[in-house]
Design a protein around this motif. Structure first.
Motif, short mmCIF file in Angstrom:
data_model
loop_
_atom_site.label_atom_id
_atom_site.label_comp_id
_atom_site.label_asym_id
_atom_site.label_seq_id
_atom_site.Cartn_x
_atom_site.Cartn_y
_atom_site.Cartn_z
N UNK A 142 10.11 3.81 -0.87
CA UNK A 142 9.17 2.70 -0.97
C UNK A 142 7.99 3.04 -1.88
N UNK A 143 7.45 4.25 -1.74
CA UNK A 143 6.37 4.67 -2.64
C UNK A 143 6.83 4.71 -4.10
N UNK A 144 8.05 5.18 -4.32
CA UNK A 144 8.58 5.26 -5.68
C UNK A 144 8.74 3.86 -6.27
N UNK A 145 9.23 2.91 -5.48
CA UNK A 145 9.38 1.54 -5.98
C UNK A 145 8.03 0.90 -6.26
N UNK A 146 7.03 1.21 -5.45
CA UNK A 146 5.70 0.67 -5.71
C UNK A 146 5.14 1.19 -7.03
N UNK A 147 5.37 2.46 -7.31
CA UNK A 147 4.92 3.03 -8.59
C UNK A 147 5.65 2.39 -9.76
N UNK A 148 6.91 2.02 -9.56
CA UNK A 148 7.69 1.39 -10.64
C UNK A 148 7.42 -0.11 -10.76
N UNK A 158 16.16 4.08 8.40
CA UNK A 158 15.96 3.48 7.09
C UNK A 158 15.59 2.01 7.18
N UNK A 159 16.17 1.30 8.13
CA UNK A 159 15.82 -0.11 8.32
C UNK A 159 14.36 -0.24 8.74
N UNK A 160 13.92 0.63 9.65
CA UNK A 160 12.52 0.58 10.09
C UNK A 160 11.58 0.91 8.94
N UNK A 161 12.00 1.78 8.03
CA UNK A 161 11.15 2.13 6.90
C UNK A 161 11.12 1.10 5.80
N UNK A 162 11.92 0.03 5.92
CA UNK A 162 11.96 -1.00 4.90
C UNK A 162 10.89 -2.07 5.02
N UNK A 163 10.02 -1.98 6.00
CA UNK A 163 8.97 -2.98 6.16
C UNK A 163 7.91 -2.75 5.08
N UNK A 164 7.06 -3.79 4.84
CA UNK A 164 6.05 -3.69 3.80
C UNK A 164 4.85 -2.85 4.23
N UNK A 165 4.65 -2.71 5.53
CA UNK A 165 3.53 -1.89 6.02
C UNK A 165 3.93 -0.41 5.94
N UNK A 166 4.02 0.11 4.71
CA UNK A 166 4.50 1.47 4.50
C UNK A 166 3.60 2.51 5.15
N UNK A 179 0.83 -1.19 0.00
CA UNK A 179 0.00 0.00 0.00
C UNK A 179 0.87 1.25 0.00
N UNK A 180 0.30 2.34 -0.50
CA UNK A 180 0.99 3.62 -0.52
C UNK A 180 0.87 4.31 0.84
N UNK A 181 1.88 5.11 1.15
CA UNK A 181 1.83 5.98 2.33
C UNK A 181 1.40 7.37 1.87
N UNK A 182 0.25 7.88 2.33
CA UNK A 182 -0.21 9.20 1.87
C UNK A 182 0.77 10.30 2.27
#
Length: 399
Positions: A96-102, A154-162, A33-36
């Motif tokens: 993470x949002x950028x990778x989801x868009x790609x 950055x490690x904490x931000x690498x989870x899938x629950x963005x 999912x995207x992070x608003x």
């Protein structure tokens, strides 16, 4: 499907699995999912980190005395660590949002990119500290600790629950702003809480001031987490109505996130910055006592923010739940759905409206509905006790 003898039934392909495979080009991995408002949060978090670096540089370089530089660096260390962790996590959410868009949905490249984003933020912050804060072992320790804190973010931000990480970043920034505003109005608040000349009044006023910032920060953080995840929930439904939505554990974790962030920052302060804190505490007994008091204050604040934020977010989410209402079962339709089951016995029990009710007002072979039909010859069990010459002749046509 063929019904001839010897034919083999072939089931149609599962369209849900086919559609999922076609809609997911990443090899069967569901899209996170995207992070608003991730980009806005990234700008705010990096701006806060830059402001903390500027404030620390102004305080440390204001004196040429080595002991004062060490003491000021120790005081600036916790704030820089917290800001670096939030900055690293915010940069990871943007990536993470950028990778989801790609279309990059696999966990390994996403985690590597998030850690790289946090490390990049940490290296830039450490380079700023090294170039602008001066020389010395204390400055080197400060720079290394800041870089480590951003990498942990950055490690904490690498989870899938963005969205959960984005909610923690937004709530963490809010807690920082609340503490800054309270420090600006510290003197009026201390006077309101009875700060006087005695040690007891001063201790009580400082405790109430600390609780005001902690409880207020936890309440605002919990409500902000609730609204942020609600926004992420609505956006997810708009993009994919069949997507899995965040449930109560996500709200609980996100509400506790700012407190967990403060606890992690304090842990890094006491471990990675242990050398700097020891140098500051060795200057005098007053400095040692001040460091111990500040450490206790930061730990208590983190715990208050953790529990208050988690409970606030969970209660706010619980108020949106509604009790499940079961559809009422239509007993009449279930009982009389088939006319063939409407037997003569049932017809007699409901008032003689069955197919034989027209003949004498009683069903075939049963007791009459009214005592006016026959006054004698029937017992309580419904058996015909009349003599044979008084019994009606059987209707052979019906049989």
């Amino acid at each position: 499907m063929s019904t001839q003898s010897g034919s083999t039934a072939v089931s149609p392909p599962d369209r849900s699995a086919t559609d999922a495979a076609e809609s997911d080009p990443a090899g069967g991995t569901a899209a996170p999912a995207y992070a608003p408002a991730a980009l806005g949060l990234g700008v705010l978090a990096l701006g806060w980190l830059a402001a903390m670096l500027w404030i620390g540089q102004a305080e440390i370089t204001s004196s040429d005395i080595n002991s004062i530089v060490i003491a000021m660096a120790a005081l600036a260390l916790p704030g820089l660590i917290s800001a670096s962790m939030v900055g690293g996590a915010a940069a990871a959410v943007v990536v993470a949002n950028l990778l989801t868009r790609r279309g990059v949905h696999r966990s390994t490249p996403r985690f590597a990119a998030s850690v790289g984003a946090g490390l990049l933020v940490g290296l830039l912050a450490a380079l700023t500290v090294t170039l602008s804060y001066g020389n010395g072992d204390s400055i080197t320790v400060l720079a290394g600790t800041v870089a480590a804190a951003a990498t942990v973010g950055g490690i904490a931000g690498g989870v899938r629950a963005v969205p959960v990480v984005g909610a923690v970043v937004a709530a963490g920034l809010t807690v920082f702003v609340i503490n800054t505003v309270l420090n600006i109005f510290k003197d009026p608040l201390l006077s309101l809480y009875g700060y006087g000349d005695t040690d007891q009044s001063q201790t009580s006023a400082l405790e109430w001031f600390s609780r005001t910032g902690s409880i207020g920060g936890g309440l605002v953080a919990g409500l902000l987490v609730f609204f942020y995840l609600g926004l992420a929930r609505r956006r997810t439904i708009a993009l994919d109505p069949d997507a899995s939505l965040p449930r109560w554990p996500a709200y609980l974790l996100a509400g506790a996130g700012p407190g967990l962030l403060l606890l992690a920052a304090e842990l890094l302060t006491q471990t990675a910055g242990a050398r700097l804190l020891a140098a500051a505490g060795s200057l005098s007994d007053v400095d040692r006592g001040l460091q111990d008091q500040l450490s206790e204050y930061r730990s208590n604040q983190a715990l208050w923010v953790l529990f208050v934020g988690a409970l606030t977010a969970l209660i706010a989410f619980g108020r949106t739940l509604r009790p499940a209402t079961a559809e009422p079962e239509d007993e009449t339709d279930a009982e009389f759905s088939d006319d063939e089951e409407f037997t003569d016995e049932v017809a007699g029990s409901v008032g003689g409206d069955g197919p034989d009710a027209a003949e004498g007002g009683r069903p075939e072979g049963g007791r009459p509905d009214s005592a006016d039909d026959d006054e004698i010859g029937w017992d309580e069990g419904g058996t015909d006790r009349r003599p044979a010459d008084r019994r009606p002749e059987p209707d052979t046509a019906r049989s």
